[in-house]
Design a protein around this motif. Sequence first.
Motif, mmCIF file in Angstrom:
data_model
loop_
_atom_site.group_PDB
_atom_site.id
_atom_site.type_symbol
_atom_site.label_atom_id
_atom_site.label_comp_id
_atom_site.label_asym_id
_atom_site.label_seq_id
_atom_site.Cartn_x
_atom_site.Cartn_y
_atom_site.Cartn_z
ATOM 1 N N LEU A 32 0.675 -1.083 -0.066
ATOM 2 C CA LEU A 32 -0.010 0.089 -0.033
ATOM 3 C C LEU A 32 0.868 1.167 -0.054
ATOM 4 O O LEU A 32 0.637 1.997 -0.632
ATOM 5 N N VAL A 33 1.974 1.306 0.799
ATOM 6 C CA VAL A 33 2.855 2.501 0.632
ATOM 7 C C VAL A 33 3.436 2.532 -0.653
ATOM 8 O O VAL A 33 3.615 3.843 -0.990
ATOM 9 N N ILE A 34 4.058 1.445 -1.168
ATOM 10 C CA ILE A 34 4.713 1.712 -2.504
ATOM 11 C C ILE A 34 3.576 2.151 -3.324
ATOM 12 O O ILE A 34 4.110 2.982 -4.049
ATOM 13 N N SER A 35 2.570 1.650 -3.394
ATOM 14 C CA SER A 35 1.381 2.032 -4.353
ATOM 15 C C SER A 35 1.197 3.507 -4.164
ATOM 16 O O SER A 35 0.470 4.267 -5.080
ATOM 17 N N LEU A 36 0.979 4.001 -2.849
ATOM 18 C CA LEU A 36 0.963 5.703 -2.592
ATOM 19 C C LEU A 36 1.957 6.356 -3.034
ATOM 20 O O LEU A 36 1.627 7.551 -3.508
ATOM 21 N N SER A 37 3.122 5.965 -2.918
ATOM 22 C CA SER A 37 4.165 6.740 -3.341
ATOM 23 C C SER A 37 4.716 6.695 -4.845
ATOM 24 O O SER A 37 4.619 7.812 -5.367
ATOM 25 N N VAL A 38 4.942 5.628 -5.183
ATOM 26 C CA VAL A 38 5.553 5.570 -6.567
ATOM 27 C C VAL A 38 4.760 4.709 -7.412
ATOM 28 O O VAL A 38 5.150 4.521 -8.673
ATOM 29 N N GLY A 39 3.759 4.123 -6.801
ATOM 30 C CA GLY A 39 3.087 3.156 -7.752
ATOM 31 C C GLY A 39 3.558 1.963 -8.039
ATOM 32 O O GLY A 39 4.683 1.405 -7.446
ATOM 33 N N LEU A 40 2.454 0.920 -7.723
ATOM 34 C CA LEU A 40 2.907 -0.806 -7.868
ATOM 35 C C LEU A 40 2.244 -1.322 -9.200
ATOM 36 O O LEU A 40 0.843 -1.162 -9.305
ATOM 37 N N LEU A 41 3.019 -1.868 -9.897
ATOM 38 C CA LEU A 41 2.467 -2.673 -10.956
ATOM 39 C C LEU A 41 1.825 -1.729 -11.894
ATOM 40 O O LEU A 41 0.647 -2.065 -12.574
ATOM 41 N N GLY A 42 2.274 -0.512 -12.181
ATOM 42 C CA GLY A 42 1.433 0.489 -12.974
ATOM 43 C C GLY A 42 0.151 1.058 -12.505
ATOM 44 O O GLY A 42 -0.595 1.873 -13.185
ATOM 45 N N PHE A 43 -0.108 0.919 -11.032
ATOM 46 C CA PHE A 43 -1.257 1.477 -10.634
ATOM 47 C C PHE A 43 -0.927 2.607 -9.478
ATOM 48 O O PHE A 43 -0.066 1.787 -8.397
ATOM 49 N N HIS A 44 -1.147 3.540 -9.422
ATOM 50 C CA HIS A 44 -0.869 4.571 -8.401
ATOM 51 C C HIS A 44 -1.951 4.974 -7.347
ATOM 52 O O HIS A 44 -3.087 5.381 -8.241
ATOM 53 N N GLU A 45 -2.016 4.681 -6.237
ATOM 54 C CA GLU A 45 -2.980 4.733 -5.135
ATOM 55 C C GLU A 45 -3.124 6.271 -4.801
ATOM 56 O O GLU A 45 -2.091 6.797 -4.755
ATOM 57 N N SER A 46 -4.191 6.592 -4.316
ATOM 58 C CA SER A 46 -4.466 7.842 -3.724
ATOM 59 C C SER A 46 -4.606 7.799 -2.253
ATOM 60 O O SER A 46 -5.683 6.974 -1.983
ATOM 61 N N VAL A 47 -4.231 8.802 -1.524
ATOM 62 C CA VAL A 47 -4.673 8.661 -0.197
ATOM 63 C C VAL A 47 -6.061 9.145 -0.061
ATOM 64 O O VAL A 47 -6.985 8.704 1.148
ATOM 65 N N SER A 48 -6.548 9.746 -0.906
ATOM 66 C CA SER A 48 -8.147 10.059 -0.672
ATOM 67 C C SER A 48 -8.919 9.028 -1.227
ATOM 68 O O SER A 48 -10.247 9.145 -1.132
ATOM 69 N N ALA A 49 -8.479 7.905 -1.695
ATOM 70 C CA ALA A 49 -9.323 7.006 -2.179
ATOM 71 C C ALA A 49 -10.006 6.102 -0.974
ATOM 72 O O ALA A 49 -9.724 6.307 0.113
ATOM 73 N N SER A 50 -11.117 5.561 -1.041
ATOM 74 C CA SER A 50 -11.915 4.903 -0.076
ATOM 75 C C SER A 50 -10.938 3.852 0.775
ATOM 76 O O SER A 50 -10.510 2.986 -0.015
ATOM 77 N N PHE A 51 -11.174 3.750 1.785
ATOM 78 C CA PHE A 51 -10.594 2.700 2.731
ATOM 79 C C PHE A 51 -9.022 2.904 2.712
ATOM 80 O O PHE A 51 -8.139 1.948 3.158
ATOM 81 N N VAL A 52 -8.314 3.921 2.149
ATOM 82 C CA VAL A 52 -6.880 3.785 2.255
ATOM 83 C C VAL A 52 -6.391 4.401 3.538
ATOM 84 O O VAL A 52 -5.635 3.412 4.332
ATOM 85 N N ARG A 53 -7.012 5.302 4.102
ATOM 86 C CA ARG A 53 -6.441 5.784 5.647
ATOM 87 C C ARG A 53 -7.073 4.487 6.543
ATOM 88 O O ARG A 53 -6.293 4.234 7.434
ATOM 89 N N PRO A 54 -8.210 3.777 6.535
ATOM 90 C CA PRO A 54 -8.401 2.830 7.579
ATOM 91 C C PRO A 54 -7.690 1.800 7.214
ATOM 92 O O PRO A 54 -7.087 1.031 8.244
ATOM 93 N N ALA A 55 -7.009 1.471 6.250
ATOM 94 C CA ALA A 55 -6.149 0.424 5.722
ATOM 95 C C ALA A 55 -4.877 0.667 6.417
ATOM 96 O O ALA A 55 -4.215 -0.238 6.912
ATOM 97 N N LEU A 56 -4.447 1.765 6.240
ATOM 98 C CA LEU A 56 -3.055 2.257 6.969
ATOM 99 C C LEU A 56 -3.281 1.916 8.471
ATOM 100 O O LEU A 56 -2.227 1.559 8.945
ATOM 101 N N ALA A 57 -4.257 2.390 8.697
ATOM 102 C CA ALA A 57 -4.546 2.192 10.695
ATOM 103 C C ALA A 57 -4.416 0.577 10.821
ATOM 104 O O ALA A 57 -3.712 0.235 11.714
ATOM 105 N N VAL A 58 -5.199 0.347 10.272
ATOM 106 C CA VAL A 58 -5.729 -1.182 10.432
ATOM 107 C C VAL A 58 -4.532 -2.261 10.541
ATOM 108 O O VAL A 58 -4.168 -2.913 11.353
#
Length: 168
Positions: free
Chosen positions: A103-129
């Motif tokens: 998740l952290v890699i996807s948020l920072s540089v992207g993972l396998l061509g996919f770049h996640e956003s912190v504002s996406a649903s469930f990103v913050r809860p996933a980081l916390a959990v």
Amino acid sequence: MTESIISWARRLASPNRPAIPGTGGRTAVELILRLAGVAALAWIGYLHLHLWLEGYRQIPADGPLFLLDAVAGFVLAAVLLAWPRPLAGLLAAGFTVATLGALVISLSVGLLGFHESVSASFVRPALAVESVTVLVLLSWTASVAARLQPRAGRRQPVPPDRVSQPVR
């Protein structure tokens, strides 16, 4: 050296010993930590399954990994519930660290061509959990492994085949 590594590995995978008198609070804390770890692993599984069902399955490379993460979270929760050994805790913690790292890699540089956003649903809860789950699982594993360690000053029984006979 090798013998100590082998004995350490056996203790990690061995059944729990009977409780030591006066450690009732410790085993209660261990039970609470283990059940919290089981619940958190199931929650991680649910989050990934929900995201996969809501559209992440359409992402070519990452979609199957979300489903794999969901299945692994549920399976590891069941394993930790049914087989409360330090090895199960280490496996579950390793899985959670890998999930959090992805998740952290996807948020920072992207993972396998996919770049996640912190504002996406469930990103913050996933980081916390996932962060809390790592701490809970490592705490439980360390506590159980410490209880399984032989106490300093106490001699371990020597197997009969290892007892040296006096030379006559």
